[in-house]
Each structure stands twice: as C-alpha cells, then as structure tokens.
Design a protein around this motif. Structure first.
Motif: not given
Length: 250
Positions: A3-9, A25-26, A49-51, A213-216
């Motif tokens: 499982i990987q967090l891309i960003r936010h949810a 959310m891209l 978005l992260p690399e 967290m830390d995105a919106i």
C-alpha cells in the motif's frame, strides 16, 4: 500486499493480484481555490504529486469512495483510461459514466472482482447539519486468500459506522483519513487526533495508517500534530503516518 500513499487520500494498492488506485486526485499543485468557508485561503492541493516509480495511471481497478473534489477530480477523469473497471457507491455512477468510463459498478453491499471481495462500508462525513450537507460517503473492505483484511475507511469521523466495520471484519490493516478537515463552523468532518487514537484502541493489533494530511487547505491537523497527539496519548509509534510516495508491505 503493498500500500502506497500517493498524496492526500490517493492510494495505490497491490492486493490479490490486482493493482488498485483509490480516490485519485491528480491535479497539479495549487490548481484549485481554497474550499470556501474554511480557516485559510491557501490554494489546493498545497503539494505536488510525488515522484514515484509506481505507474498509478495504469491500474487494474479504480475505487472512488465519494466524488468530492479532493477524491475525484477532472485531472483523474481526463488522464485515466476509460475502460478501467471502477467501483463506487450507489448514486455516484452517473458522474463516471458522463466522464466516459465504460465499466462502472456501484457497490451496494459486496462485489467480487477477480479474486478480491470488496465490501462497502458507510460513515459520517461530519456532525449535525454540516454532516448532512457533506452527503453520503463510503469505505471499502478488501478480502482475498492469503492477504490481510484491509479496511479503507474513507472520509468519516469516528462513529458507529467505522466501529461496526472493525467489529464485523476484524481488519489487519486500516487506512483512515485524518487531518481534522473542518469549516469555520461545526466539528471536524474527517478524523483528527482523538479519532485516530479511538480507532487504534478499537483495533489494537491492526496496522493503522493515517493519511489525508498536509495537502488540502481545510485539513487543520498536520502529520506533526497527529504524531504529537498520539505520543501524548501513549500511542507513539503505533500509527503509521506516511509521507507522500511512502509505501508499506504487510
């Protein structure tokens, strides 16, 4: 499983032989104005978005828990292939069909895709009148042979619905949307520190992962805030709080 967090949810799961993208959310950083009636006017999302080496634009399956703009956006609708199977909550399917997706399945209770069973859960996206206005939200429980039972709670506070899901499915892995999102009036509409602590105490043996967290702009509980609260509650190190792009295997 991975499982990987891309960003936010937005999550990437490799589970039961499937590659699954959750709540994409891209959009580029600062593409969207601040949500109205919130404590600041920072544009969304606040981070890019992260690399990552994960090819998250080419999943085998999409899951969208609900269609608020920080869980499903125009960028996702435009960039993802329209023939990717998509699971959603009943009532949301016209949005995806209008966007051109051709294999949309609203999940009422359960749905099996290949070797994985998906069970939809419910929640409360806030309290009182604000909670009603936020509309219906869902979570999903994933089950497959030789895989940990995984519960993606979605946008809910700690309440009867996630408590019931934990008792019913006894998940090995739980992902909660924290961040204490809120408006200028009313209580938080997603989990905050006390809620995350309550989940951990309800499922002490589960691997608990806190994201969202830390995105919106209206998510007022930061990763640092959550870690500090959990330490104060003697839960230090018992909740995984990933950075964008970070992944875990169970």
């Amino acid at each position: 499983m991975k499982i990987q967090l891309i960003r936010h949810a937005t999550l990437w799961l490799e589970y039961g032989g499937l590659k699954i993208l959750v709540d994409p959310m891209l959009m580029d950083a600062e593409s969207m104005p601040a949500f109205p009636n919130t404590p600041n006017e920072l544009r969304n999302p606040g981070v890019s978005l992260p690399e990552t080496e994960t090819d998250y634009l080419n999943p085998d399956l999409l899951i969208v828990t609900h269609t608020h703009a920080d869980h499903w956006d125009e960028a996702a609708a435009n960039q993802l292939q329209k023939d990717i199977p998509l699971l959603c909550q009943p009532g949301d399917e016209p949005i995806f069909i209008k966007a051109g997706f051709t294999d949309v399945t609203p999940v009422d209770v359960k749905h099996v895709h290949h070797s994985v069973q998906f069970s939809r859960t419910s929640g409360q996206h806030g309290t009182g009148e604000i909670g009603k206005r936020m509309g219906k939200v869902s979570g999903f429980v994933l089950e497959a042979d030789e895989e940990p039972v995984t519960y993606i709670a979605g946008d809910t506070i700690w309440c009867d619905e996630p408590a019931t899901a934990i008792k019913q499915y006894k998940p090995d892995v739980i992902v909660v949307n924290a961040g204490g999102a809120r408006f200028l009036q009313g209580d938080p509409i997603t989990m905050d520190g006390p809620d995350v602590a309550a989940v951990k105490r309800a499922a002490p043996s589960a691997h608990l992962i806190a994201v969202h967290m830390d995105a919106i702009n209206h998510c007022m509980t930061t990763r640092a805030d959550l870690a500090a609260y959990l330490a104060k509650e003697q839960l230090e190190g018992q909740v995984l709080i990933p950075m964008d792009g970070e992944s875990f295997e169970f």
